[in-house]
Write a protein that holds these residues in place. Sequence first.
Motif, mmCIF file in Angstrom:
data_model
loop_
_atom_site.group_PDB
_atom_site.id
_atom_site.type_symbol
_atom_site.label_atom_id
_atom_site.label_comp_id
_atom_site.label_asym_id
_atom_site.label_seq_id
_atom_site.Cartn_x
_atom_site.Cartn_y
_atom_site.Cartn_z
ATOM 1 N N LYS A 22 -4.955 7.837 7.065
ATOM 2 C CA LYS A 22 -4.513 6.446 7.232
ATOM 3 C C LYS A 22 -3.222 6.191 6.459
ATOM 4 O O LYS A 22 -2.329 5.508 6.942
ATOM 5 N N TYR A 23 -3.155 6.749 5.247
ATOM 6 C CA TYR A 23 -1.968 6.572 4.422
ATOM 7 C C TYR A 23 -1.397 7.943 4.069
ATOM 8 O O TYR A 23 -2.158 8.890 3.847
ATOM 9 N N TRP A 24 -0.063 7.986 3.957
ATOM 10 C CA TRP A 24 0.626 9.226 3.596
ATOM 11 C C TRP A 24 1.533 8.995 2.403
ATOM 12 O O TRP A 24 2.188 7.944 2.310
ATOM 13 N N ALA A 45 -1.898 6.208 -6.136
ATOM 14 C CA ALA A 45 -2.036 5.146 -5.149
ATOM 15 C C ALA A 45 -1.707 3.796 -5.768
ATOM 16 O O ALA A 45 -2.019 3.538 -6.934
ATOM 17 N N TYR A 67 -11.906 6.330 -0.977
ATOM 18 C CA TYR A 67 -11.118 7.118 -0.034
ATOM 19 C C TYR A 67 -11.282 8.617 -0.276
ATOM 20 O O TYR A 67 -11.419 9.074 -1.415
ATOM 21 N N VAL A 109 0.854 -1.194 0.000
ATOM 22 C CA VAL A 109 0.000 0.000 0.000
ATOM 23 C C VAL A 109 0.886 1.239 0.000
ATOM 24 O O VAL A 109 1.760 1.387 0.866
ATOM 25 N N GLN A 110 0.659 2.099 -0.964
ATOM 26 C CA GLN A 110 1.564 3.246 -1.092
ATOM 27 C C GLN A 110 0.864 4.403 -1.776
ATOM 28 O O GLN A 110 0.030 4.221 -2.663
#
Length: 126
Positions: free
Chosen positions: A114-116, A23, A31, A1-2
Amino acid sequence: VQLQASGGGLVQPGGSLRLSCAASGFALVSYDIGWFRQAPGKEREGVLCISAVDGVKYYVDSAKGRFTISRNNARNTVYLQMNSLKPEDTAVYYCAAAVHSGYGCSVSTVSSAKYWGQGTQVTVSS
């Protein structure tokens, strides 16, 4: 996940840049995606956010009328078009994602993401 942020650079005042946030490992369609920035010596701040369903929310008044966020779910990418750039826009820009929940945009604060992405430097200078 990136999340992969790109597109930063050096631009003169009044110029434009388009940042991308791509993403991988998950689908952006569900999202909310926010763009944050952090200037030297300052805290990271939310600039604006695009919800999966509820449109765009601006967190910085100075971005209104100059910055536009858009998403291409087919390409799993969100874009930040920045026009009429000013020296005070100089910062490292980060994209962040959180699953849409409730009303509005879920990525409103640093702790809500949640993700950066890794950040991309934007420098506005003559």
